[in-house]
Design an enzyme around this catalytic site. Structure first.
Site, mmCIF file in Angstrom:
data_model
loop_
_atom_site.group_PDB
_atom_site.id
_atom_site.type_symbol
_atom_site.label_atom_id
_atom_site.label_comp_id
_atom_site.label_asym_id
_atom_site.label_seq_id
_atom_site.Cartn_x
_atom_site.Cartn_y
_atom_site.Cartn_z
ATOM 1 N N CYS A 90 0.828 -1.206 0.000
ATOM 2 C CA CYS A 90 0.000 0.000 0.000
ATOM 3 C C CYS A 90 0.866 1.262 0.000
ATOM 4 C CB CYS A 90 -1.001 -0.063 1.146
ATOM 5 S SG CYS A 90 -2.438 0.961 0.839
ATOM 6 N N HIS A 93 -3.242 -5.339 1.469
ATOM 7 C CA HIS A 93 -2.631 -5.557 2.792
ATOM 8 C C HIS A 93 -2.654 -7.033 3.196
ATOM 9 C CE1 HIS A 93 -2.263 -1.370 4.286
ATOM 10 N NE2 HIS A 93 -3.255 -1.151 3.445
ATOM 11 N N GLU A 102 -0.963 -8.471 5.337
ATOM 12 C CA GLU A 102 -0.721 -8.624 6.788
ATOM 13 C C GLU A 102 -2.027 -8.552 7.585
ATOM 14 O OE1 GLU A 102 -0.325 -5.960 5.057
ATOM 15 O OE2 GLU A 102 -0.764 -4.166 6.246
#
Ligand code: GLN
Length: 195
Positions: free
Chosen positions: A84, A177, A179
């Site tokens: 990002c 994302h 994560e």
């Protein structure tokens, strides 16, 4: 294996957790830590630049003396993954940059900041990955859009027909994302570059 996550601003602890989970899955012994000082760059096998605010991360990386060394290490083949805001920092061309904002220019892509528009500026969607057959849960938060891929970069993830991640040598940039999901496939792919 030692992995640093640039820890000046943004979603750092989520990446640390995801790297720990991915290391377990791969059965590799390793360390992953918040990276704030330039000296810490000298002992790592891979680097993650998290999401957050690209203008702030860029400014703080310059201020903390990280910026130029990260660029040098990336040019000489250190595996780097940016998510990002991290993708924006890695891009060669950026639409919507603020005056004076610096970029690492390690990926041959043009990205457009906050280009998904207000009504859908955060969304989730299944993605297709170049390196896995299963769909990957993509989480997009005020994400940049990849508007052009040129030179040596190639797409490695798609939302429909649109590329949402690229790779160039040992550098990866993602608009989404990984994560923020339980799926560690993208982190595993990155860690294999750092083995
Ligand atoms: N919109 C942010 C930027 O331009 C990126 C958002 C994110 O990293 N979640 O820096």
């Amino acid at each position: 294996m030692r992995i640093g996550v640039i820890g000046v601003q943004g979603a750092v602890s989520e990446h640390i957790q995801a790297v720990e989970n991915a290391m377990k899955k791969l059965g590799v012994d390793g360390d992953v830590f918040w990276l704030k000082k330039p000296e810490q760059l000298e002992s790592i096998d891979g680097l993650i630049i998290p999401g957050g605010e690209s203008t702030t991360i860029s400014r703080l990386m310059v201020k903390n003396g990280l910026f130029d060394r990260v660029r040098e290490l990336g040019e000489s083949g250190l595996p780097i993954m940016g998510t990002c805001a991290g993708l924006i920092l890695l891009a060669k061309e950026v639409d919507g940059a603020v005056p004076g904002q610096r970029f690492l220019e390690l990926l041959d892509v043009r990205v457009s900041r906050n280009a998904y528009g207000r009504q859908v500026d955060s969304f989730e969607a299944p993605l297709r990955l170049a390196f896995d057959d299963e769909p990957f849960p993509g989480v997009f938060i005020r994400a940049p859009r990849i508007v052009k891929i040129f030179g040596d970069a190639r797409p490695i993830a798609w939302h429909g027909d649109e590329a949402v991640a690229v790779e160039q040598g040992s550098v990866i940039g993602l608009a989404f994302h990984p994560e923020l999901t339980e799926d560690t496939m993208v982190h595993e792919y990155f860690l294999r570059k750092a083995l």
